[in-house]
Every structure is written in structure tokens, then in C-alpha cells.
Design an enzyme around this catalytic site. Structure first.
Site, PDB file in Angstrom:
ATOM      1  N   GLU A 111       1.126   2.502  14.032  1.00 42.80           N
ATOM      2  CA  GLU A 111       2.503   2.103  13.826  1.00 42.80           C
ATOM      3  C   GLU A 111       3.265   3.184  13.080  1.00 42.80           C
ATOM      4  OE1 GLU A 111       2.353  -1.786  12.062  1.00 42.80           O
ATOM      5  OE2 GLU A 111       2.063  -2.527  14.087  1.00 42.80           O
ATOM      6  N   CYS A 131       6.147  -2.321   3.657  1.00 45.34           N
ATOM      7  CA  CYS A 131       4.963  -1.758   3.010  1.00 45.34           C
ATOM      8  C   CYS A 131       3.800  -2.729   3.029  1.00 45.34           C
ATOM      9  CB  CYS A 131       5.263  -1.475   1.540  1.00 45.34           C
ATOM     10  SG  CYS A 131       5.939   0.122   1.292  1.00 45.34           S
ATOM     11  N   CYS A 177      -7.480  -2.141   0.186  1.00 48.25           N
ATOM     12  CA  CYS A 177      -6.620  -2.718  -0.852  1.00 48.25           C
ATOM     13  C   CYS A 177      -6.390  -4.195  -0.497  1.00 48.25           C
ATOM     14  CB  CYS A 177      -5.289  -1.977  -0.920  1.00 48.25           C
ATOM     15  SG  CYS A 177      -5.502  -0.221  -1.277  1.00 48.25           S
ATOM     16  N   CYS A 224       8.308   6.672   8.472  1.00 47.13           N
ATOM     17  CA  CYS A 224       7.031   6.404   7.797  1.00 47.13           C
ATOM     18  C   CYS A 224       5.935   6.535   8.850  1.00 47.13           C
ATOM     19  CB  CYS A 224       7.060   4.990   7.204  1.00 47.13           C
ATOM     20  SG  CYS A 224       5.493   4.503   6.459  1.00 47.13           S
ATOM     21  N   CYS A 270      -7.476   1.486   8.286  1.00 47.07           N
ATOM     22  CA  CYS A 270      -7.707   2.111   6.979  1.00 47.07           C
ATOM     23  C   CYS A 270      -9.004   1.575   6.391  1.00 47.07           C
ATOM     24  CB  CYS A 270      -6.552   1.811   6.028  1.00 47.07           C
ATOM     25  SG  CYS A 270      -6.702   2.730   4.475  1.00 47.07           S
ATOM     26  N   SER A 301      -0.599   5.530  -5.430  1.00 50.70           N
ATOM     27  CA  SER A 301      -0.487   4.084  -5.326  1.00 50.70           C
ATOM     28  C   SER A 301      -1.273   3.467  -6.490  1.00 50.70           C
ATOM     29  CB  SER A 301      -1.097   3.709  -3.968  1.00 50.70           C
ATOM     30  OG  SER A 301      -0.692   2.465  -3.564  1.00 50.70           O
ATOM     31  N   CYS A 350      -3.077  -5.604   1.278  1.00 50.81           N
ATOM     32  CA  CYS A 350      -2.529  -4.826   2.402  1.00 50.81           C
ATOM     33  C   CYS A 350      -3.087  -5.320   3.732  1.00 50.81           C
ATOM     34  CB  CYS A 350      -2.884  -3.359   2.197  1.00 50.81           C
ATOM     35  SG  CYS A 350      -2.454  -2.317   3.597  1.00 50.81           S
TER      36      CYS A 350
HETATM   37  S1  SF4 Z   1      -2.423   0.176   0.910  1.00 48.56           S
HETATM   38 FE1  SF4 Z   1      -2.717   2.131   2.012  1.00 48.56          FE
HETATM   39  S2  SF4 Z   1      -4.734   2.842   1.296  1.00 48.56           S
HETATM   40 FE2  SF4 Z   1      -4.631   0.653   0.747  1.00 48.56          FE
HETATM   41  S3  SF4 Z   1      -5.579  -0.404   2.528  1.00 48.56           S
HETATM   42 FE3  SF4 Z   1      -3.348  -0.319   2.906  1.00 48.56          FE
HETATM   43  S4  SF4 Z   1      -3.053   1.523   4.191  1.00 48.56           S
HETATM   44 FE4  SF4 Z   1      -5.092   1.702   3.181  1.00 48.56          FE
END
Ligand code: SF4
Length: 376
Positions: free
Chosen positions: A96, A361, A142, A131, A138, A242, A145
Site C-alpha cells: 500500500e 497510520c 507492534c 507514504c 512487517c 517510533s 498496528c
Molecule cells: S508500526 Fe511499523 S514497524 Fe511496527 S508493525 Fe507496524 S509497520 Fe511494522
């Protein structure tokens, strides 16, 4: 190069295109023509490279040489103008990429207006942010996310990273030469776990596509050894970290990566990072209701960042299915911001962009089952 091997021009630098020209018994100046066509004119097929003789275009096609621009599979348009693209690569994998006219009030929002801003304003935006993703999925996990739910499928090549930018520039009919375009490596994936491809893409974007490195920001979850490497790069975007927690216990729960690279190591790397003129390290902090959004957390953050030339971007959690946290109240966000500001930390609250289309985000997980119809 065998005839059955697929070769993509996108992702090749000047030297690699020169080597390709040599293998094809072509003069060295072909490298420049290919660079121009792929990165500036943004052609989509070898056949469109009108500066090359027809015979050479046929030879390239015969040798399975393609440009390698990703295909726009779907496009979701938010009520706020944000566009979330689902871009597909040759092997069928997709990522994306998000187009945000007017950005999100976060990184790169402070600079002054120029001609390009005036030009953009005529179309309803003064500057825009793209972005982009660095991996399919990933691995960092996290807990707040949605991308983490995918796991990691594979790294993107440098060409696939650059290709996202070119596809969006073309679709939006804009160019970094005429429009004010910012770029953030904050989409799917952890760029510092795909470091070589990421940094090669950065060089191509700066040297060949023409984006300013000062308008580019990379966000890392905290891969400490790569932060050190990144600081040594001659061409590099700005650094964002982050953070998302104010102490190790909390950060390890929210970001298991913290077990490997704890806050002490991370903050030491930020402190040692060689900043350029007028540059700051950006910290990003996703606020989770009653988890990390309390005044005591803000006070701990103040202590962590003491002495660092920092700016802080606060992000109220963007909710999503499968995420066990809640969005904080506006008052909690404002109180958190105030504590940081009172301590002299430049602090901004990022506006959520494209929440209705899962473009905000932490929401990028290739969601296609939403009410908004994709734009054909
Ligand atoms: S916040 Fe960024 S680093 Fe963390 S799981 Fe999501 S995409 Fe990956």
C-alpha cells in the site's frame, strides 16, 4: 543475461544501466537515455522510450527487459482527499502507498511556501505527502498496528520502492520539479530491516527522480545498529523513531523489538545521531487510551528526550479490527502535548488522514473489504 530472465530497468542506477548497454553492444550514452526515460519521463514500457531507436526497443523486449512499474490494482479515496493505493508487483505481491494532499500536520510541515505551493493551492492543496512501503507486510509486530497482523512476506527491491513513488506521481499528474512533494517511509514494513534496498531507493529518488532529501523522512521502530549506519550516509532522509512508550516494561509489551534494542540503546543512538543544520530527530508516539497516554508517561518521555534536539509527533491511535486498544480522548492528547511543550519539546499532533479508507497510520494491511467503493 539470458533471454528468459525478467530484467526490470526500474531500480538500476547509472552504472548498472551502463553495464546493460555494454552487454547489448550499445554506446554508453544509452544509460543516460534510459535514466531519463525511466525516472524523469516515467515511461511504463520499453516501447514508450521514444529516444531509443526502434531496433533497440525491440531488442530490449526480446531480452525480456521491462520497466517494472507496479500496477495500480485498487485505489480508495477518502472524504479528506487521501488516496490509498494497492500496488501490485510482477510476482503478484502487493503493498500500500498513500497519497495525502496537505500532509498530516506531522513531518515536513514547517517549511515555507514557494511557487510550487501556490501552484498546488490552485488545485486545492499546497503540498502533498506520499507514504511508501519498504516490505510486503512487517515482522516487527507492534501490538497497535494492523500491518503487523500480516507478518512479513518479503522485502521490496529498490525498484519496487521507487516504483511506488513513480506510480503515484503519474496517477496524480504531479512532479517533484513543479510541485511540493514530501516523502515518508512510514508505510508497510521496517525500512531498516531492508536497509540496502531502502538506501539504494533513496539515492535513486534523490539523484534521478529529483526529490529533495530534506523532504524525505524514514521512520524506524528502533533497529539500533542501522541507525548508526544511517547516520554515516551521504545522502539520507531525516530520521524518525517510533517511540510509543515511556519506559522499557511498557515498550516491550507494545513493541517486542524492545527486548533486543531497549530504550537505553535507542536513546543513546538518537543522542549520537549526527544531525545536519536545522535538523532534529523526530519521535513518533501513538497514544493508546489509558495505556501510554497518562501524564506520568508524558513526564517520563520528557526525561528520556532531555538534551536531544527532538521534535515529537503525537498520533491518537487509529482503530482497526483485531487491535485491542482504544483511541484516547482529545483532552488526554492535549494534556500530553502540553506537558511536552512545557518542557520545551517541539510537539505536534498529527491529524488522522484517510481513516475511513484504512489509510491512516498503523492501518495498512491491504484492506479491500470496506464500504467505500474502489475508484476504477
Ligand atoms: S508500526 Fe511499523 S514497524 Fe511496527 S508493525 Fe507496524 S509497520 Fe511494522
Amino acid at each position: 543475461m539470458t533471454d528468459s530472465t525478467q530484467v526490470a530497468l526500474l531500480g538500476m542506477d547509472r552504472n548498472e544501466l551502463g553495464a546493460l548497454a555494454e552487454r547489448l553492444d550499445e554506446p554508453a550514452y544509452r544509460a543516460q537515455q534510459l535514466l531519463e526515460a525511466v525516472y524523469r519521463q516515467r515511461v511504463e514500457s520499453v516501447e514508450q522510450i521514444s529516444t531509443l531507436p526502434q531496433q533497440l526497443r525491440a531488442k530490449l523486449a526480446e531480452k525480456n527487459v521491462s520497466v517494472g512499474v507496479p500496477r495500480i490494482e485498487q485505489r480508495f479515496v477518502s472524504v479528506d482527499g487521501t488516496v490509498r493505493y494497492l500496488l501490485a508487483f510482477a510476482d503478484g505481491q502487493s503493498v500500500e502507498t498513500v497519497w495525502m494532499p496537505e500532509g498530516d500536520g506531522g513531518e515536513a510541515s514547517e517549511a515555507e511556501a514557494g511557487d510550487s505551493e501556490v501552484r498546488g493551492a490552485a488545485r486545492g492543496w499546497g503540498r502533498a505527502t506520499i507514504c511508501i512501503s519498504s516490505q510486503v507486510g512487517c515482522a516487527v509486530d507492534c501490538q497497535f498496528c494492523l500491518t503487523a497482523l500480516l507478518g512479513v512476506k518479503r522485502n521490496l527491491t529498490a525498484g519496487e520502492i521507487v516504483g511506488q513513488v513513480l506510480a503515484v506521481l503519474k496517477d496524480q499528474k504531479v512532479s517533484p520539479q513543479h510541485d511540493r512533494i514530501n516523502l515518508v517511509f512510514m508505510g508497510m514494513g521496517e525500512p531498516f530491516l531492508n536497509y540496502d534496498n531502502f538506501i539504494k531507493a533513496v539515492r535513486l529518488l534523490v539523484q534521478e527522480v529529483g526529490l529533495a532529501e530534506s523532504r524525505m523522512t524514514v521512520s524506524t521502530a528502533g533497529i539500533v545498529p542501522r541507525i548508526h549506519d544511517f547516520g554515516q550516509e551521504e545522502i539520507r532522509p531525516r530520521l524518525a523513531i517510533s517511540l510509543n512508550a515511556s519506559n522499557d516494561d511498557q515498550r516491550t509489551k507494545l513493541m517486542p523489538l524492545n527486548k533486543k534494542y531497549n530504550l537505553g540503546m535507542l536513546i543513546a543512538a538518537a543522542r549520537a545521531f549526527p544531525l545536519r543544520n536545522r535538523e532534529r530527530v523526530t519521535f513518533e508516539y501513538v497514544l493508546l487510551h489509558n495505556v501510554n497516554d497518562l501524564p506520568e508517561n508524558a513526564r517520563e518521555v520528557v526525561e528520556l528526550l532531555r538534551g536531544i534536539k527532538a521534535r515529537m509527533n503525537l498520533i491518537a491511535l487509529n482503530p482497526g479490527p483485531g487491535i485491542d486498544f482504544e483511541t484516547p480522548a482529545d483532552e488526554a492528547v492535549a494534556a500530553f502535548q502540553q506537558i511536552l511543550r512545557d518542557a520545551g519539546i517541539l510537539t505536534f499532533v498529527r491529524r488522522p488522514r484517510g481513516r475511513d479508507i484504512y489509510a491512516a497510520c498503523g492501518q495498512l494491511k491491504r484492506t479491500v473489504e470496506i464500504a467505500t467503493a474502489p475508484v476504477p
